[in-house]
Scaffold this motif. Structure first.
Motif, PDB file in Angstrom:
ATOM      1  N   ARG A 156      41.737  39.614  42.244  1.00 24.05           N
ATOM      2  CA  ARG A 156      40.855  40.760  42.466  1.00 24.05           C
ATOM      3  C   ARG A 156      41.514  42.051  41.981  1.00 24.05           C
ATOM      4  O   ARG A 156      40.860  42.894  41.347  1.00 24.05           O
ATOM      5  CB  ARG A 156      40.501  40.854  43.947  1.00 24.05           C
ATOM      6  CG  ARG A 156      39.736  42.129  44.313  1.00 24.05           C
ATOM      7  CD  ARG A 156      39.302  42.092  45.768  1.00 24.05           C
ATOM      8  NE  ARG A 156      38.040  41.388  45.936  1.00 24.05           N
ATOM      9  CZ  ARG A 156      37.562  40.990  47.113  1.00 24.05           C
ATOM     10  NH1 ARG A 156      38.277  41.172  48.212  1.00 24.05           N
ATOM     11  NH2 ARG A 156      36.386  40.403  47.189  1.00 24.05           N
ATOM     12  N   VAL A 159      38.933  37.546  51.591  1.00 23.30           N
ATOM     13  CA  VAL A 159      39.251  36.237  51.037  1.00 23.30           C
ATOM     14  C   VAL A 159      38.842  35.137  52.022  1.00 23.30           C
ATOM     15  O   VAL A 159      38.347  34.078  51.634  1.00 23.30           O
ATOM     16  CB  VAL A 159      40.742  36.128  50.693  1.00 23.30           C
ATOM     17  CG1 VAL A 159      41.124  34.691  50.329  1.00 23.30           C
ATOM     18  CG2 VAL A 159      41.092  37.052  49.535  1.00 23.30           C
ATOM     19  N   LEU A 163      34.954  37.560  44.071  1.00 24.93           N
ATOM     20  CA  LEU A 163      36.103  38.465  44.068  1.00 24.93           C
ATOM     21  C   LEU A 163      35.849  39.650  43.146  1.00 24.93           C
ATOM     22  O   LEU A 163      36.302  40.769  43.403  1.00 24.93           O
ATOM     23  CB  LEU A 163      37.364  37.716  43.631  1.00 24.93           C
ATOM     24  CG  LEU A 163      37.945  36.719  44.648  1.00 24.93           C
ATOM     25  CD1 LEU A 163      38.973  35.812  43.977  1.00 24.93           C
ATOM     26  CD2 LEU A 163      38.584  37.448  45.831  1.00 24.93           C
TER      27      LEU A 163
END
Length: 364
Positions: free
Chosen positions: A355, A324, A317
């Motif tokens: 993130r 994702v 991330l």
């Protein structure tokens, strides 16, 4: 008894290295030869009848999995071990279903190899002519005896001296009761138990050197013995000695066991990997491995895998633009929603929010 071994490996350096390991292990093993592929190995098996075959997975003409499957169908008594790298873990677990007894990771560690070969030899000895007259017409173990034996072996494996005496008394008392002190009828059970004890606790040369002579002496002593009391004394002596030896050994080896377990988990965290599979690869019981991992790492097997996956996900991330969904699959979760729930439970925020916070604030 000489245990005959065949090495099947297409890489010359690896093949020679393993051959030298076997030669250094002494007179118990007879290296009957080497083969560079499965087809060549089958011919040697037919002409030399090895007890143990150690084979690589990826080879030309015939791979190791095909060889293992064919050998187990044609010669079910031959013991097989698989050689391979971390990347082939899935293949190795498939091999277990073909009846493969063990799995060795490349590069081969000499000590680990020695431990494995001795464990395979114990399987050969269990089925050898040497003990066949004791195990003929072997009666079935019912669940009561199986449970008692398992608890007793757990005490030895964990060096649990305090629990050993009671478990041993219960096990032997049950045999006495069933056969009214008839040693002839109890010998098959006792011999089978001693073979199981050898297989469970003799995991390397050092332990083998101390315990094997006592096991051999105990097996030999029960054959002509007609006094059950003498048999019981010999069994107790063996168990007490084994617990002491294992206890001394474990003081220095538990970290090594965890290191190997971590190596396997770190290399396969994104696959479907179970505690039982890792335990089989290392050569210990799942219960023992679970206890050692919890003691040394402060978390159980599943918790370690989850933490490892989440750490890998956090790194991705932070350093990539992967979705994702893609990160979820990369770290071992096929269901992105489930991955997000696990991530939030571990980190307190969703992967997307993690993130965003990292990109905007630059902190974890």
């Amino acid at each position: 008894m000489l245990v005959k071994v065949l090495i099947v490996e297409d890489e010359l350096v690896v093949r020679n290295g393993i051959s030298n390991f076997i030669k250094e292990m002494g007179h118990s093993f007879d290296l009957i030869g080497t083969a560079s592929n499965g087809l060549e190995a089958l011919e040697m098996i037919q002409s030399h009848s090895p007890h143990i075959v150690i084979t690589d997975i990826k080879m030309p003409k015939m791979d190791g999995l095909t060889l293992a499957e064919k050998v187990k169908k044609m010669y079910p008594d031959i013991i097989i071990a698989i050689l391979s790298g971390y990347a082939d873990f899935t293949y190795a677990t498939r091999a277990m279903r073909f009846g493969v007894s063990d799995y060795l990771l490349k590069p081969i560690n000499k000590d680990v190899f020695g431990t494995t070969l001795n464990r395979l030899m114990a399987e050969v000895v269990k089925g050898s002519v040497k003990y066949s007259h004791l195990l003929q017409n072997q009666p079935k173990w019912d669940m009561g005896l199986i449970r008692l034996e398992s608890e007793l072996l757990d005490c030895v494996e964990m060096a649990n001296k305090s629990g050993l005496s009671d478990k041993a008394q219960l096990f032997i008392a049950e045999l006495r009761k069933r056969y009214q002190n008839d040693t002839i009828q109890s010998i098959p059970y006792l011999t089978d138990f001693l073979v199981s004890l050898r297989k469970r606790i003799i995991t390397n040369d050092e332990l083998r050197g101390f315990i094997e002579p006592i096991v051999e002496k105990t097996i030999e002593s029960i054959v002509p013995e007609t006094d059950f009391t003498r048999i019981e004394e010999n069994i107790h002596y063996l168990l007490d000695s084994s617990v002491y030896i294992v206890g001394q050994y474990k003081k220095t080896t538990s970290p090594d066991l965890v290191i190997r377990c971590k190596e396997i988990m770190d290399a396969n965290y994104n696959k479907e990997i179970s505690l039982q599979e890792v335990a089989e690869i290392i050569g210990v019981s799942a219960a023992h491995l679970s206890r050692v991992v919890k003691k040394e790492l402060g978390k159980n097997f599943t918790e370690y895998i989850v933490d490892l996956r989440i750490e890998k996900a956090k790194n991705m991330l932070e350093s990539t633009n992967f979705k994702v969904m893609d990160i979820s699959k990369t770290v071992g979760y096929d269901n992105p929603d489930y991955f997000s729930r696990i991530f939030k439970r571990q980190c307190g925020i969703s992967p997307q929010d993690y993130r965003y916070h990292f990109l905007t604030k630059g902190v974890r």
